[in-house]
Design a protein around this motif. Structure first.
Motif, PDB file in Angstrom:
ATOM      1  N   SER A 101      -0.072  34.244  -6.334  1.00 41.52           N
ATOM      2  CA  SER A 101       0.375  33.478  -7.503  1.00 41.52           C
ATOM      3  C   SER A 101      -0.081  34.224  -8.761  1.00 41.52           C
ATOM      4  O   SER A 101      -1.035  35.016  -8.708  1.00 41.52           O
ATOM      5  N   PRO A 102       0.581  33.978  -9.889  1.00 39.49           N
ATOM      6  CA  PRO A 102       0.136  34.612 -11.138  1.00 39.49           C
ATOM      7  C   PRO A 102      -1.335  34.308 -11.444  1.00 39.49           C
ATOM      8  O   PRO A 102      -2.064  35.181 -11.917  1.00 39.49           O
ATOM      9  N   LYS A 103      -1.788  33.083 -11.158  1.00 35.79           N
ATOM     10  CA  LYS A 103      -3.186  32.698 -11.415  1.00 35.79           C
ATOM     11  C   LYS A 103      -4.141  33.551 -10.581  1.00 35.79           C
ATOM     12  O   LYS A 103      -5.131  34.075 -11.098  1.00 35.79           O
ATOM     13  N   ASN A 105      -3.484  36.467  -9.154  1.00 35.47           N
ATOM     14  CA  ASN A 105      -3.363  37.871  -9.543  1.00 35.47           C
ATOM     15  C   ASN A 105      -4.163  38.151 -10.817  1.00 35.47           C
ATOM     16  O   ASN A 105      -4.851  39.169 -10.906  1.00 35.47           O
ATOM     17  N   ALA A 106      -4.097  37.231 -11.791  1.00 36.71           N
ATOM     18  CA  ALA A 106      -4.842  37.409 -13.039  1.00 36.71           C
ATOM     19  C   ALA A 106      -6.347  37.415 -12.767  1.00 36.71           C
ATOM     20  O   ALA A 106      -7.090  38.225 -13.328  1.00 36.71           O
ATOM     21  N   LYS A 117      -1.376  44.148 -13.313  1.00 32.21           N
ATOM     22  CA  LYS A 117      -1.116  42.877 -14.009  1.00 32.21           C
ATOM     23  C   LYS A 117       0.261  42.308 -13.665  1.00 32.21           C
ATOM     24  O   LYS A 117       0.466  41.106 -13.679  1.00 32.21           O
ATOM     25  N   LYS A 118       1.211  43.202 -13.354  1.00 35.53           N
ATOM     26  CA  LYS A 118       2.562  42.771 -12.976  1.00 35.53           C
ATOM     27  C   LYS A 118       2.831  43.138 -11.516  1.00 35.53           C
ATOM     28  O   LYS A 118       3.871  43.677 -11.182  1.00 35.53           O
ATOM     29  N   MET A 122       3.179  39.278  -6.693  1.00 35.20           N
ATOM     30  CA  MET A 122       3.632  38.033  -7.337  1.00 35.20           C
ATOM     31  C   MET A 122       5.127  37.792  -7.142  1.00 35.20           C
ATOM     32  O   MET A 122       5.605  36.687  -7.374  1.00 35.20           O
ATOM     33  N   ARG A 123       5.846  38.829  -6.718  1.00 29.01           N
ATOM     34  CA  ARG A 123       7.294  38.707  -6.494  1.00 29.01           C
ATOM     35  C   ARG A 123       7.626  38.646  -5.002  1.00 29.01           C
ATOM     36  O   ARG A 123       8.787  38.703  -4.631  1.00 29.01           O
TER      37      ARG A 123
END
Length: 170
Positions: A101-103, A105-106, A117-118, A122-123
Motif C-alpha cells: 500500500s502507499p502507506k 511503501n512510504a 517512492k513510486k 504499489m501497482r
C-alpha cells in the motif's frame, strides 16, 4: 519470383511459429515468509488466465502490514513462470514482498534508501523473492536473461526484486 525472393520468403516465420501457443497450463507455488501462508495453482490454462487462482495469489501477496490486497499484474506471474522454466525448476517461490500500500511503501522508503517512492510494488507489478536451493546470484542472472522487466539484487537482505516495468537492473 527469383532466387532472392524465394530466399526472403523462406526466412519469414511460418504462421504456426508466429502465433503463441494457447494449449497447456502454467502453475506456480508461493510461500509468504511474513504470514506463513502457502498458495499454489494453475493460473493459466489453454490460453486463459484463471481468475480464481489469480485472486488467491493476490490475497497471498497482499500488504501484510495493512492487510490490504490488490490485483497483481498477470505479466508478473508470466515472468515468474518463465523464470522457473529458465532455471529448470518448479520449486515454491518464497515471497518477501508483493503488493505494498502507499502507506507501507512510504514507511519503508523512510527507513531505507533501497525503497523507491513510486515503487512498482504499489501497482501490483513487483515482488521480492527467493527460491530455496537456488543461489541468489543465479536467480538474478536468470531474471536478467529474460529481459522482461526490472531486476534488483539484494544479497545482504536475501532476495531478488523482479517487476514487469521497463527492463533495467540495479
Amino acid at each position: 519470383m527469383g532466387l532472392g525472393g524465394a530466399a526472403m520468403v523462406s526466412m519469414l516465420p511460418s504462421k504456426a511459429m508466429a502465433s503463441r501457443s494457447t494449449k497447456g497450463s502454467r502453475y506456480l507455488s508461493f510461500y509468504n515468509r511474513h504470514t506463513g501462508e502457502r498458495g499454489d495453482g494453475t493460473y493459466w490454462k489453454d490460453g486463459h488466465y484463471q481468475s480464481s487462482t489469480l485472486s488467491q495469489f493476490s490475497h497471498l501477496l497482499r500488504d501484510h502490514r495493512q492487510n490490504l490486497a490488490a490485483p497483481m499484474d498477470k505479466r508478473l506471474f508470466d515472468l515468474l513462470f518463465n523464470l522457473q522454466q529458465t532455471l529448470s525448476i518448479s520449486e515454491e517461490i518464497h515471497v518477501i514482498s508483493g503488493y505494498r500500500s502507499p502507506k507501507t511503501n512510504a514507511m519503508l522508503a523512510g527507513k531505507s534508501n533501497g525503497v523507491a517512492k513510486k515503487s512498482y510494488h504499489m501497482r501490483g507489478m513487483a515482488m521480492d523473492i527467493a527460491i530455496p536451493g537456488v543461489n541468489l546470484q543465479t536467480l538474478r542472472e536468470a531474471a536478467l536473461s529474460l529481459k522482461l522487466g526490472g531486476v534488483g539484487y539484494y544479497p545482504k537482505s536475501g532476495f531478488v526484486h523482479i517487476d514487469c516495468g521497463p527492463v533495467r537492473s540495479w
